[in-house]
Design an enzyme around this catalytic site. Structure first.
Site, mmCIF file in Angstrom:
data_model
loop_
_atom_site.group_PDB
_atom_site.id
_atom_site.type_symbol
_atom_site.label_atom_id
_atom_site.label_comp_id
_atom_site.label_asym_id
_atom_site.label_seq_id
_atom_site.Cartn_x
_atom_site.Cartn_y
_atom_site.Cartn_z
ATOM 1 N N ASN A 13 0.879 -1.169 0.000
ATOM 2 C CA ASN A 13 0.000 0.000 0.000
ATOM 3 C C ASN A 13 0.916 1.219 0.000
ATOM 4 O O ASN A 13 1.488 1.567 1.028
ATOM 5 C CB ASN A 13 -0.895 -0.038 1.260
ATOM 6 C CG ASN A 13 -1.728 1.215 1.418
ATOM 7 O OD1 ASN A 13 -1.788 2.058 0.528
ATOM 8 N ND2 ASN A 13 -2.382 1.357 2.569
ATOM 9 N N TRP A 14 1.044 1.815 -1.168
ATOM 10 C CA TRP A 14 1.995 2.941 -1.300
ATOM 11 C C TRP A 14 1.462 4.218 -0.671
ATOM 12 O O TRP A 14 2.169 5.205 -0.570
ATOM 13 C CB TRP A 14 2.326 3.180 -2.774
ATOM 14 C CG TRP A 14 3.130 2.087 -3.414
ATOM 15 C CD1 TRP A 14 3.510 0.884 -2.851
ATOM 16 C CD2 TRP A 14 3.678 2.082 -4.749
ATOM 17 N NE1 TRP A 14 4.240 0.146 -3.748
ATOM 18 C CE2 TRP A 14 4.356 0.851 -4.924
ATOM 19 C CE3 TRP A 14 3.649 2.989 -5.808
ATOM 20 C CZ2 TRP A 14 5.005 0.525 -6.121
ATOM 21 C CZ3 TRP A 14 4.289 2.661 -6.993
ATOM 22 C CH2 TRP A 14 4.968 1.441 -7.144
ATOM 23 N N LYS A 15 0.189 4.225 -0.296
ATOM 24 C CA LYS A 15 -0.455 5.407 0.300
ATOM 25 C C LYS A 15 -0.226 6.634 -0.588
ATOM 26 O O LYS A 15 -0.150 6.490 -1.809
ATOM 27 C CB LYS A 15 0.043 5.612 1.739
ATOM 28 C CG LYS A 15 -0.115 4.323 2.562
ATOM 29 C CD LYS A 15 -0.033 4.520 4.037
ATOM 30 C CE LYS A 15 -0.260 3.177 4.732
ATOM 31 N NZ LYS A 15 -0.244 3.280 6.173
ATOM 32 N N HIS A 99 -9.701 1.398 4.491
ATOM 33 C CA HIS A 99 -8.454 1.527 5.254
ATOM 34 C C HIS A 99 -8.694 2.457 6.452
ATOM 35 O O HIS A 99 -9.463 3.419 6.355
ATOM 36 C CB HIS A 99 -7.356 2.085 4.349
ATOM 37 C CG HIS A 99 -6.003 2.017 4.992
ATOM 38 N ND1 HIS A 99 -5.589 2.955 5.897
ATOM 39 C CD2 HIS A 99 -5.013 1.111 4.891
ATOM 40 C CE1 HIS A 99 -4.368 2.630 6.332
ATOM 41 N NE2 HIS A 99 -4.000 1.515 5.732
ATOM 42 N N GLU A 101 -7.033 4.788 7.628
ATOM 43 C CA GLU A 101 -6.761 6.204 7.369
ATOM 44 C C GLU A 101 -7.958 6.869 6.679
ATOM 45 O O GLU A 101 -8.229 8.048 6.899
ATOM 46 C CB GLU A 101 -5.474 6.348 6.530
ATOM 47 C CG GLU A 101 -4.248 6.059 7.394
ATOM 48 C CD GLU A 101 -3.049 5.504 6.653
ATOM 49 O OE1 GLU A 101 -3.015 5.569 5.411
ATOM 50 O OE2 GLU A 101 -2.141 4.980 7.331
ATOM 51 N N GLU A 171 -5.902 -4.961 10.385
ATOM 52 C CA GLU A 171 -4.897 -3.924 10.616
ATOM 53 C C GLU A 171 -5.210 -3.185 11.918
ATOM 54 O O GLU A 171 -5.998 -2.223 11.914
ATOM 55 C CB GLU A 171 -4.894 -2.922 9.457
ATOM 56 C CG GLU A 171 -4.560 -3.533 8.122
ATOM 57 C CD GLU A 171 -3.887 -2.518 7.208
ATOM 58 O OE1 GLU A 171 -2.758 -2.779 6.804
ATOM 59 O OE2 GLU A 171 -4.480 -1.465 6.945
ATOM 60 N N GLY A 177 1.980 2.193 10.779
ATOM 61 C CA GLY A 177 2.950 3.280 10.640
ATOM 62 C C GLY A 177 3.620 3.670 11.945
ATOM 63 O O GLY A 177 4.270 4.706 12.032
ATOM 64 N N SER A 217 2.868 -2.248 10.346
ATOM 65 C CA SER A 217 4.315 -2.353 10.585
ATOM 66 C C SER A 217 4.875 -3.739 10.281
ATOM 67 O O SER A 217 5.815 -4.176 10.946
ATOM 68 C CB SER A 217 4.662 -1.904 12.009
ATOM 69 O OG SER A 217 4.246 -0.558 12.200
ATOM 70 N N GLY A 238 2.602 -1.191 4.309
ATOM 71 C CA GLY A 238 2.711 0.233 4.003
ATOM 72 C C GLY A 238 4.166 0.632 3.807
ATOM 73 O O GLY A 238 4.744 0.444 2.735
ATOM 74 N N GLY A 239 4.777 1.141 4.874
ATOM 75 C CA GLY A 239 6.144 1.675 4.805
ATOM 76 C C GLY A 239 7.133 0.775 4.075
ATOM 77 O O GLY A 239 7.874 1.230 3.192
#
Ligand code: PGA
Length: 255
Positions: A13-15, A99, A101, A171, A177, A217, A238-239
């Protein structure tokens, strides 16, 4: 229905990262790390404007293309929104729905998550539906309740035939994150709860085949342990998905 072992799905997930120019380079980097790796599905969920550029790079490779959101109406006066058919026409096969976010910053509710999931499934996309508790909900001891409720509402009115195109990503919000990962056991326990909610609604066979990812994470160091757990069939990353070498290690851990 076959009872074959579930495949693993690793989705990046490149956000809101990467311009189209940067996205091309990242996609090339990811491809270099994952090519030749078999035994799990690899997806990159990229910003809308990066889709055409990344589609060019991943065409014909093992990497599948995903988006990060989808609108629930087919078309019309919804300024700024993107429909499922628009995504399909751009070679997108997966889409993240709900998601945390989006729930937290953009007013996403259980109802809109359900509507988006249905729109995605009706267009033939695979929906990666995200659920997860906040830290204070975990501390209050209501994780199972919160996650079960989110799963039930997200799957409202979704017929059994479409469940093969549903992935649920667990999640925990406190792990996203933050560098704080759920322990293997904590993650596996909740992924198991998700599977039993699906079993109650659709029966054991559907539950047995359901892909349940963990996200929050997940990285090159902890992926192997998490992915070895009984109820965890992949990761939403993500990251670490922005670092091709790390993403490659996670994909290897899923093989
Ligand atoms: P993270 O994000 O891996 O950076 O924690 C996961 C996600 O939000 O999907």
């Amino acid at each position: 229905m076959s009872t074959k072992k579930r495949r693993k799905v690793i989705a990046g997930n490149w956000k809101m990262n990467m311009t189209p120019t940067e996205a091309k380079e990242l996609a090339k980097g990811v491809y270099a790390q994952v090519k030749g790796k078999k035994g799990c599905d690899v997806v990159v969920c990229v910003p809308f404007v990066d889709i055409p550029a990344v589609a060019q790079i991943v065409k014909g490779t093992i990497i599948k293309l995903g988006a990060q959101n989808v609108h629930f109406e087919e078309k019309g006066a919804y300024t700024g929104e993107i429909s499922a058919n628009m995504l399909k026409d751009c070679s997108v096969q997966y889409v993240i729905v709900g998601h945390s976010e989006r729930r937290e910053y953009f007013g996403e509710t259980d109802e809109t998550v359900n509507k988006r999931a249905k729109a995605a499934l009706n267009a033939g996309l695979t929906a990666i539906i995200c659920v997860g508790e906040k830290l204070w909900e975990r501390e209050c001891g209501i994780t199972a309740e919160v996650v079960s409720r989110q799963v039930k509402l997200a799957l409202y009115d979704i017929p059994e035939e479409q469940m093969q195109n549903v992935i649920i990503a667990y999640e925990p919000v406190w792990a996203i994150g933050t560098g704080k990962t759920a322990t293997n056991e904590q993650a596996d326990e909740v992924c198991g709860i998700i599977r039993s909610v699906v079993s109650e609604k659709y029966g054991k066979q559907v539950a047995k085949q359901l892909i349940v990812q963990y996200g929050g994470s997940m990285n090159a160091k902890n992926a192997e342990g998490l992915l070895a757990m009984e109820n965890i069939d992949g990761g939403l990353i993500g990251g670490a998905s922005l670092k091709p070498a790390d993403f490659g290690v996670i994909v290897s851990a899923a093989q």
